[in-house]
Design an enzyme around this catalytic site. Structure first.
Site, PDB file in Angstrom:
ATOM      1  N   LYS A  86      -8.981  -0.090  -7.456  1.00  0.00           N
ATOM      2  CA  LYS A  86      -7.758   0.044  -6.644  1.00  0.00           C
ATOM      3  C   LYS A  86      -7.328  -1.349  -6.228  1.00  0.00           C
ATOM      4  O   LYS A  86      -8.160  -2.242  -6.134  1.00  0.00           O
ATOM      5  CB  LYS A  86      -8.044   0.878  -5.391  1.00  0.00           C
ATOM      6  CG  LYS A  86      -6.804   1.437  -4.728  1.00  0.00           C
ATOM      7  CD  LYS A  86      -6.401   2.743  -5.364  1.00  0.00           C
ATOM      8  CE  LYS A  86      -5.068   3.241  -4.876  1.00  0.00           C
ATOM      9  NZ  LYS A  86      -4.811   4.609  -5.370  1.00  0.00           N
TER      10      LYS A  86
ATOM     11  N   ASP B 242       0.925   3.465  -6.698  1.00  0.00           N
ATOM     12  CA  ASP B 242       0.455   4.232  -5.527  1.00  0.00           C
ATOM     13  C   ASP B 242       1.582   4.057  -4.494  1.00  0.00           C
ATOM     14  O   ASP B 242       2.735   3.802  -4.900  1.00  0.00           O
ATOM     15  CB  ASP B 242      -0.898   3.687  -5.027  1.00  0.00           C
ATOM     16  CG  ASP B 242      -1.579   4.622  -4.022  1.00  0.00           C
ATOM     17  OD1 ASP B 242      -2.144   5.643  -4.436  1.00  0.00           O
ATOM     18  OD2 ASP B 242      -1.524   4.355  -2.799  1.00  0.00           O
TER      19      ASP B 242
HETATM   20  P1  NDP Z   1       5.397   6.842  -2.334  1.00  0.00           P
HETATM   21  O1  NDP Z   1       5.462   5.418  -1.903  1.00  0.00           O
HETATM   22  O2  NDP Z   1       6.228   7.306  -3.447  1.00  0.00           O
HETATM   23  O3  NDP Z   1       5.718   7.794  -1.082  1.00  0.00           O
HETATM   24  C1  NDP Z   1       4.960   7.739   0.073  1.00  0.00           C
HETATM   25  C2  NDP Z   1       5.534   8.723   1.076  1.00  0.00           C
HETATM   26  O4  NDP Z   1       4.622   8.861   2.161  1.00  0.00           O
HETATM   27  C3  NDP Z   1       6.837   8.249   1.673  1.00  0.00           C
HETATM   28  O5  NDP Z   1       7.605   9.353   2.040  1.00  0.00           O
HETATM   29  C4  NDP Z   1       6.371   7.471   2.906  1.00  0.00           C
HETATM   30  O6  NDP Z   1       7.321   7.368   3.924  1.00  0.00           O
HETATM   31  C5  NDP Z   1       5.200   8.329   3.353  1.00  0.00           C
HETATM   32  N1  NDP Z   1       4.231   7.491   4.055  1.00  0.00           N
HETATM   33  C6  NDP Z   1       3.578   6.398   3.552  1.00  0.00           C
HETATM   34  N2  NDP Z   1       2.792   5.848   4.479  1.00  0.00           N
HETATM   35  C7  NDP Z   1       2.962   6.582   5.596  1.00  0.00           C
HETATM   36  C8  NDP Z   1       2.419   6.518   6.892  1.00  0.00           C
HETATM   37  N3  NDP Z   1       1.540   5.552   7.223  1.00  0.00           N
HETATM   38  N4  NDP Z   1       2.797   7.463   7.777  1.00  0.00           N
HETATM   39  C9  NDP Z   1       3.689   8.427   7.445  1.00  0.00           C
HETATM   40  N5  NDP Z   1       4.250   8.531   6.224  1.00  0.00           N
HETATM   41  C10 NDP Z   1       3.881   7.638   5.313  1.00  0.00           C
HETATM   42  O7  NDP Z   1       3.840   7.117  -2.603  1.00  0.00           O
HETATM   43  P2  NDP Z   1       3.167   8.304  -3.440  1.00  0.00           P
HETATM   44  O8  NDP Z   1       3.966   9.549  -3.304  1.00  0.00           O
HETATM   45  O9  NDP Z   1       2.831   7.771  -4.756  1.00  0.00           O
HETATM   46  O10 NDP Z   1       1.781   8.467  -2.656  1.00  0.00           O
HETATM   47  C11 NDP Z   1       1.581   9.416  -1.612  1.00  0.00           C
HETATM   48  C12 NDP Z   1       0.101   9.694  -1.463  1.00  0.00           C
HETATM   49  O11 NDP Z   1      -0.411  10.207  -2.695  1.00  0.00           O
HETATM   50  C13 NDP Z   1      -0.790   8.489  -1.142  1.00  0.00           C
HETATM   51  O12 NDP Z   1      -1.855   8.913  -0.327  1.00  0.00           O
HETATM   52  C14 NDP Z   1      -1.312   8.066  -2.503  1.00  0.00           C
HETATM   53  O13 NDP Z   1      -2.508   7.356  -2.396  1.00  0.00           O
HETATM   54  C15 NDP Z   1      -1.521   9.435  -3.119  1.00  0.00           C
HETATM   55  N6  NDP Z   1      -1.612   9.502  -4.582  1.00  0.00           N
HETATM   56  C16 NDP Z   1      -0.614   9.004  -5.368  1.00  0.00           C
HETATM   57  C17 NDP Z   1      -0.710   9.098  -6.734  1.00  0.00           C
HETATM   58  C18 NDP Z   1       0.376   8.642  -7.635  1.00  0.00           C
HETATM   59  O14 NDP Z   1       0.239   8.835  -8.849  1.00  0.00           O
HETATM   60  N7  NDP Z   1       1.446   8.055  -7.159  1.00  0.00           N
HETATM   61  C19 NDP Z   1      -1.896   9.692  -7.378  1.00  0.00           C
HETATM   62  C20 NDP Z   1      -2.853  10.254  -6.453  1.00  0.00           C
HETATM   63  C21 NDP Z   1      -2.702  10.134  -5.115  1.00  0.00           C
HETATM   64  P3  NDP Z   1       8.077   5.966   4.163  1.00  0.00           P
HETATM   65  O15 NDP Z   1       9.016   5.829   3.020  1.00  0.00           O
HETATM   66  O16 NDP Z   1       8.740   6.089   5.494  1.00  0.00           O
HETATM   67  O17 NDP Z   1       6.997   4.904   4.159  1.00  0.00           O
HETATM   68  O1  2IT Z   2      -4.744   7.531  -6.278  1.00  0.00           O
HETATM   69  C1  2IT Z   2      -4.503   7.643  -7.506  1.00  0.00           C
HETATM   70  O2  2IT Z   2      -5.178   8.366  -8.239  1.00  0.00           O
HETATM   71  C2  2IT Z   2      -3.362   6.896  -8.054  1.00  0.00           C
HETATM   72  N1  2IT Z   2      -2.659   6.236  -7.293  1.00  0.00           N
HETATM   73  C3  2IT Z   2      -3.078   6.930  -9.526  1.00  0.00           C
HETATM   74  C4  2IT Z   2      -3.967   5.948 -10.250  1.00  0.00           C
HETATM   75  C5  2IT Z   2      -3.638   5.761 -11.711  1.00  0.00           C
HETATM   76  O3  2IT Z   2      -4.306   4.896 -12.297  1.00  0.00           O
HETATM   77  O4  2IT Z   2      -2.788   6.440 -12.268  1.00  0.00           O
END
Ligand code: NDP
Ligand code: 2IT
Length: 445
Positions: free
Chosen positions: A126, A166
């Protein structure tokens, strides 16, 4: 607490001070694994758990760049190369002002187990930066990404370490990062996943985490001869994971009634249908606005500074960030008859919240199982890059669906306790065994 767990955690805390999220992630895994390791002494004598909790390598670097006013800004860049026993390091990059070493170590640690669960040959890593993309111009984001990659490029490669997105890192950022890697190394390779479709990306990668979290909920429900049809769903976040969770819930006949961002949540009891979701995608991915604007556009409630867990629902999909469901939130969900939690985010539930779910026998899919669809399709993107041959939507979606079913089956295999399935234990042990056996085979390295 089990004295063996306590003893193990005391050493982890002494060696990794001021990293509460890392302690939390390791503690949860240790509670599942220490009793299992006691029954399997080969893992004990070779100190597999102690080794898994120590990153193979941590890289920390300066990221200087110039903002639109011509001023110099300095951020900190990180890459945690946690474990390469079963494949090259693989895991996302997070750009968010809260990023620090402890948070990235928790995420890298979770990633090791998650990637193993996917059945694909990927180790865990990560990285990221305390850079805040919010309010920055495209040019500023580009200059930051170029500076970040100028250093990172010497540590990664398609057979070494393959980052992805992420929080705060989506298609735009992956593009700038890939462009700089290619320019410096003079190589067009699959060094990043989440690439655009025209330049080596995979169909369904943007959708994969959200779709996967919904497929996992579907699997859990099917154990009870139930489905998502007609279920009211609460989703937090409004980014990548939340958007495609909403899309898949709609497709399967459920209704999503909330979305949020860090400022508050919207409650739309009529449901966020395909048309409204398209509007949200434009708001969040193109105009980069706030979720509050949804309430103004569609005339529904907006709750400033709050999270959506007080809204009655059948299924909850936390899809924003870590520790967003606390004990009181879990109690409220239970009181309102929520029966299923499928974690799209990483570690969104505090340990106290998980205790409440388990005491009340909820169907609880922890992040390392439920959100593994994202990295799984990243693995499929790597396969396609190696073959230099893209697959079509059905091919990738069917494989994703199959992988989520396999992960569910692994959790059932290792987590069944009579009628009840402890998916936390199932995911932790199921993810551990393959990595541990690979480490044993490769000697003390
Ligand atoms: P994005 O940046 O696309 O979206 C994040 C969302 O969560 C936004 O709406 C943001 O709001 C909100 N958010 C972020 N930080 C905070 C906080 N501290 N408090 C409240 N709201 C918050 O990220 P992803 O959708 O990619 O990721 C979301 C979650 O999913 C994370 O935990 C990530 O680790 C996990 N994840 C993502 C993967 C991926 O493929 N993208 C894979 C597996 C897990 P704002 O815009 O106001 O910051
Ligand atoms: O938390 C996660 O699994 C991710 N942000 C995706 C990682 C990846 O390599 O696609």
């Amino acid at each position: 607490m089990d004295p063996k767990v306590e003893h193990f955690m005391a050493a982890i805390k002494a060696k990794n001070p001021s990293q509460p999220e890392f302690h939390q992630a390791v503690h949860e895994v240790a509670e599942s694994l220490i009793p299992f390791i006691e029954e399997h002494p080969r893992y004990k004598h070779s100190k597999i758990l102690e080794r898994i909790a120590e990153p193979e390598r941590v890289i920390i670097f300066r990221v200087p760049w110039i903002n639109d006013k011509g001023e110099v800004e300095i951020n900190r860049g990180f890459r945690i190369e946690m474990n390469s026993a079963i494949g090259p390091y693989k895991g996302g990059l997070r750009f968010h002002p809260t990023v620090n070493l402890g948070i990235l170590k928790f995420l890298a640690f979770e990633q090791v187990f998650k990637n193993s669960l996917t059945t694909l040959p990927m180790g865990g890593g990560k990285g990221g930066s305390d850079f805040d993309p919010k309010g920055k111009s495209d040019n500023e984001v580009m200059r930051f990404c170029q500076s970040f990659m100028t250093e990172l490029c010497r540590h990664i490669g398609p057979n070494t370490d393959i980052p992805a997105g992420d929080i705060g890192v989506g298609g735009r950022e992956i593009g700038y990062l890939f462009g700089q890697y290619k320019r410096i190394r003079n190589e067009f390779t699959g060094v990043l996943t989440g690439k655009g479709l025209e330049w080596g990306g995979s169909v369904i990668r943007p959708e994969a985490t959200g779709y996967g979290a919904v497929y996992f909920a579907q699997e859990m429900l099917s154990m009870k001869d139930d489905s998502l049809e007609g279920k009211v769903c609460v989703v937090s976040g409004s980014g990548n994971v939340a958007q495609f969770t909403t899309q898949k819930v709609n497709e399967l006949g459920g209704k999503v009634v909330t979305l949020s961002d860090s400022a508050g949540f919207i409650y739309d009891p009529k449901g966020i249908d395909a048309e409204k979701l398209a509007w949200v995608m434009d708001l969040k991915n193109i105009r980069r606005g706030r979720i509050k604007e949804y309430a103004e556009e569609f005339g529904c409630e907006y709750h400033d500074g709050k999270r959506p867990w007080s809204v009655p629902c059948d299924v909850a999909f936390p899809s924003a960030t870590e520790n967003e469901i606390r004990k009181e939130d879990a109690e409220t969900l239970v009181k309102n008859n929520c029966r299923v939690i499928s974690e799209g985010a990483n570690m969104p539930s505090t340990p106290e919240a998980i205790e409440i779910y388990q005491k009340n026998k909820l169907l609880f899919g922890p992040g390392k199982a439920a959100n593994a669809g994202g990295v799984a399709v990243s693995g499929l993107e790597m396969t396609q890059n190696s073959m230099r041959l893209p697959w079509n939507r059905d091919e990738v979606d069917n494989r994703l669906h199959m992988i989520m079913k396999n992960i569910h089956a692994t959790c059932v295999k290792y987590g069944s306790e009579g009628e009840y399935i402890d998916y936390v234990k199932g995911a932790n042990i199921g993810g551990f065994v393959k990595v541990a056996d690979a480490m044993l085979a490769q000697g003390v390295v």
